[in-house]
Motif scaffolding. Structure first.
Motif, PDB file in Angstrom:
ATOM      1  N   HIS A   1       4.062   0.026  -6.747  1.00 24.85           N
ATOM      2  CA  HIS A   1       4.671   1.139  -5.377  1.00 24.85           C
ATOM      3  C   HIS A   1       3.037   1.386  -5.015  1.00 24.85           C
ATOM      4  CE1 HIS A   1       8.779   1.445  -5.745  1.00 24.85           C
ATOM      5  NE2 HIS A   1       8.716   1.866  -7.510  1.00 24.85           N
TER       6      HIS A   1
ATOM      7  N   LEU B   1      -0.589   1.044  -3.223  1.00 24.88           N
ATOM      8  CA  LEU B   1      -1.826  -0.170  -2.301  1.00 24.88           C
ATOM      9  C   LEU B   1      -2.639  -0.818  -3.245  1.00 24.88           C
ATOM     10  CD1 LEU B   1      -2.489   1.691   0.863  1.00 24.88           C
ATOM     11  CD2 LEU B   1      -1.258  -0.578   0.569  1.00 24.88           C
ATOM     12  N   ASP B   2      -2.571  -1.574  -2.891  1.00 22.52           N
ATOM     13  CA  ASP B   2      -3.625  -2.954  -3.741  1.00 22.52           C
ATOM     14  C   ASP B   2      -5.557  -2.433  -4.853  1.00 22.52           C
ATOM     15  OD1 ASP B   2      -4.263  -3.734  -1.439  1.00 22.52           O
ATOM     16  OD2 ASP B   2      -4.111  -5.473  -1.374  1.00 22.52           O
ATOM     17  N   SER B   3      -5.283  -1.846  -3.680  1.00 21.99           N
ATOM     18  CA  SER B   3      -6.796  -1.069  -4.111  1.00 21.99           C
ATOM     19  C   SER B   3      -6.712  -0.105  -4.718  1.00 21.99           C
ATOM     20  CB  SER B   3      -7.096  -0.624  -2.499  1.00 21.99           C
ATOM     21  OG  SER B   3      -6.251   0.645  -1.675  1.00 21.99           O
TER      22      SER B   3
END
Lengths: 398, 398
Positions: A359, A361-363
């Motif tokens: 859930h 953000l990839d960062s």
């Protein structure tokens, strides 16, 4: 925030001396250096270590230590072998109290000004108790503790934790903590204890404790999520507790995860708390493990009960989803899980990490989720730390 | 944060003089007093106002203003009637640039050191453009602007906004802003522009602009939500931008509102952005209003098209749910809605307020949700403000 009283004019020699004394005292109070601490044991420092950590010249440190010993705030103990004398805050510098109220318990402690606990005790409280009753019990526990503990000296300040949003010392939610709603807790507690009381949300206290003494140590920003009968979070930003404009920041337990989810005691539906609290997980398992405690359920999961494992996994997935909101919005460098549920360890945390990855953000999806080091004591330790950090040490010149 | 260079020894007279000069310069740069500003117009101050705002003695202010005028940083203009001479930063103190990159536009501006825009221009950009192309366009727009604008003097710093999470000047998400992924934007931009560049997320710049010059003025903590083709937020805590540990705080657009919701470009499902972006709302109405722009849709809603009203209402309810997470966790004293969707006004905000009340804890459910004052220009204004605040003014003694 440490409070220093400096009445002298800025830039004067006397101000500089006071500032340097406070620098040394702050290091002794912090219990260890910020950063690597391998050569520092407990709250003890050598003069060389104090010089390194404060950046002051060894001769200056030596003078200051002499002054502080003379004023009674600091004590030294002859060292053994190559190590110099151990320097630490004197017991006579003062002790503080901590009180942690839960929905069904009260814990009290006394500690020194480094935030080290000297004695602690926990007793059950009836759910929905009146605040007066709870304060009376805490007060008598603390009285008994100080009378047994000798030579303690008087308690200087008390830190007090409550499992509810607190604004200007007042509990701000009748739904969350009914027996305390609208009560000015500070005023009521100061009447009972007769000394200054500092009131905080219990998850905030846990965040403070993990940041100062636990796994979040050295992280500029961290979030502590307390999962017991309720779910809340404390946020550390720039090494200090973050309260928000009204004092209620960190209410992770009432993030809506599903509009159509189970009703929550806050009046909303599908809150994180309605999926991940100890009560919810026990209720899921009530058919298979009636009257089980959390530890019974954890034992069952560890010995292969797949339903118990699944109940914890589901709680963890929901927890991870809630943490995803936290890391998307606040981007801390670590998230610490505390409260009773932290005892589940990786049975909960592995799925929380999966929920987070799903859930966030990839960062920020790989933000570490760690178990509390201080466990169910975190809020109590935080209460003592709060009281210790609010105690101003004034150096009486001998 | 304002940066002051003070090389003199602490406590010396020369340090005090520099500090007082900077205090006056800071007030002139801020464009007005913190707090009530009724008697202060534009960036102009009288000596009496400067004395009141800085707390310095009128005679000290008078000396400082004389020094600053002599150094060329400040100019005065004779007043009319009862009002004294107007004092303001001189144009010669310097100008700065702002660049705001969007998915399909670039806007550039030049401004003075109070953050006031002197000229601005906006041009379309192809979606998925390469960063080199975008920088080339911005650079030529800025060149044309400074050559037309006379006497401008050289640009000192540039503030640059990007609609993506930015960590250490690098875009951290290929999914969000593909043509820029992994690029060190600061290095690339400094090569093009030949002057120092400060890179920020565009919603952060909007937050800065609304805090300094818009509806969030005077609020210690505020959140700015930018809703255009993407959805992001900037957070102001203790009057400064909050970045989080990795620089990506404020990613409200990718809060999961529904696990089973529509796929989002970030790779997750049911993100706020997938419900509330301009693209989503236009797509909902594509059957009734094919090829409509956002303004067409807003006109339709205002003239009684109940489907257009409903599309905006649904976007608002989802927005309110996302904001509920923000106020539960961060507890700001105001939430500002910006970006293109802010033009919907109460058609969006009324339902956002309902969504907030439905999903936030009672203690924060009435946090005000206000429309941006600066509209689609907020990020560009923020870029100029960022550049202005990063420009250090050094007083050359005449």
């Amino acid at each position: 925030m440490r409070h220093h009283r400096t009445d002298a004019a800025p830039g004067s020699t006397s101000t500089l001396r006071t500032a340097n004394q406070q620098r040394v005292l702050d290091v002794l109070r912090s219990g260890s250096a910020p950063g690597p601490t391998a050569d520092l044991t407990g709250g003890d420092f050598t003069q060389a270590e104090l010089a390194r950590v404060t950046g002051l010249a060894p001769a200056t440190v030596s003078n200051i230590v002499r002054e502080l010993v003379a004023s009674g705030l600091v004590e030294t103990e002859a060292g053994s072998g190559r190590r110099g004398s151990a320097i630490r805050l004197a017991r006579a510098a003062g002790i503080v109290g901590g009180v942690d109220f839960g929905h069904s318990h009260v814990a009290v402690a006394i500690g020194d000004l480094t935030g080290r606990l000297l004695a602690e005790e926990r007793q059950p409280l009836e759910q929905g108790h009146a605040h007066i009753e709870a304060l009376r019990l805490a007060s008598s526990m603390l009285d008994a503790m100080t009378s047994k503990f000798d030579p303690a000296g008087p308690i200087r300040h008390i830190g007090l934790g409550l499992p509810a949003p607190v604004t200007n010392d007042v509990v701000r939610s009748s739904a969350i903590f009914p027996g305390w709603d609208g009560v000015n807790t500070r005023a009521a507690a100061e009447e009972h204890f007769g000394i200054p009381v500092h009131v905080e949300n219990d998850a905030n206290l846990g965040a403070l404790a993990e940041h100062r003494q636990g796994v979040a140590r050295g992280h500029d920003s961290s979030v502590f999520v307390k999962i017991s009968s309720g779910v809340g979070a404390g946020i550390i930003i720039h090494n200090e507790l973050f309260h928000g404009s009204g004092g209620t920041a960190g209410e992770i337990g009432h993030l809506t995860l599903d509009d159509a989810g189970p009703l929550c005691r806050c009046g909303s539906r599908g809150c994180l708390e309605a999926y991940a609290s100890t009560g919810t997980v026990l209720a899921m398992m009530a058919g298979q493990l009636p009257d089980a405690t959390l530890d019974d359920l954890l034992d069952a999961a560890r010995t292969g009960n797949v339903s118990a494992q699944r109940a914890l996994e589901d709680a963890g997935l929901h927890l991870g989803k809630g943490i995803a909101s936290v890391v998307n919005l606040i981007n801390p460098s670590v998230v610490v899980i505390g409260g009773d549920m932290a005892r589940a360890g990786d049975l909960l945390l592995e799925s929380a990490r999966i929920g987070l990855r799903r859930h966030a953000l990839d960062s920020v999806a790989l933000t570490p989720i760690l178990a509390s080091e201080l466990g169910e004591r975190a809020s109590l330790v935080g209460a003592v730390l709060l009281a210790a950090e609010r105690t101003v040490l004034v150096v009486e010149h001998a």
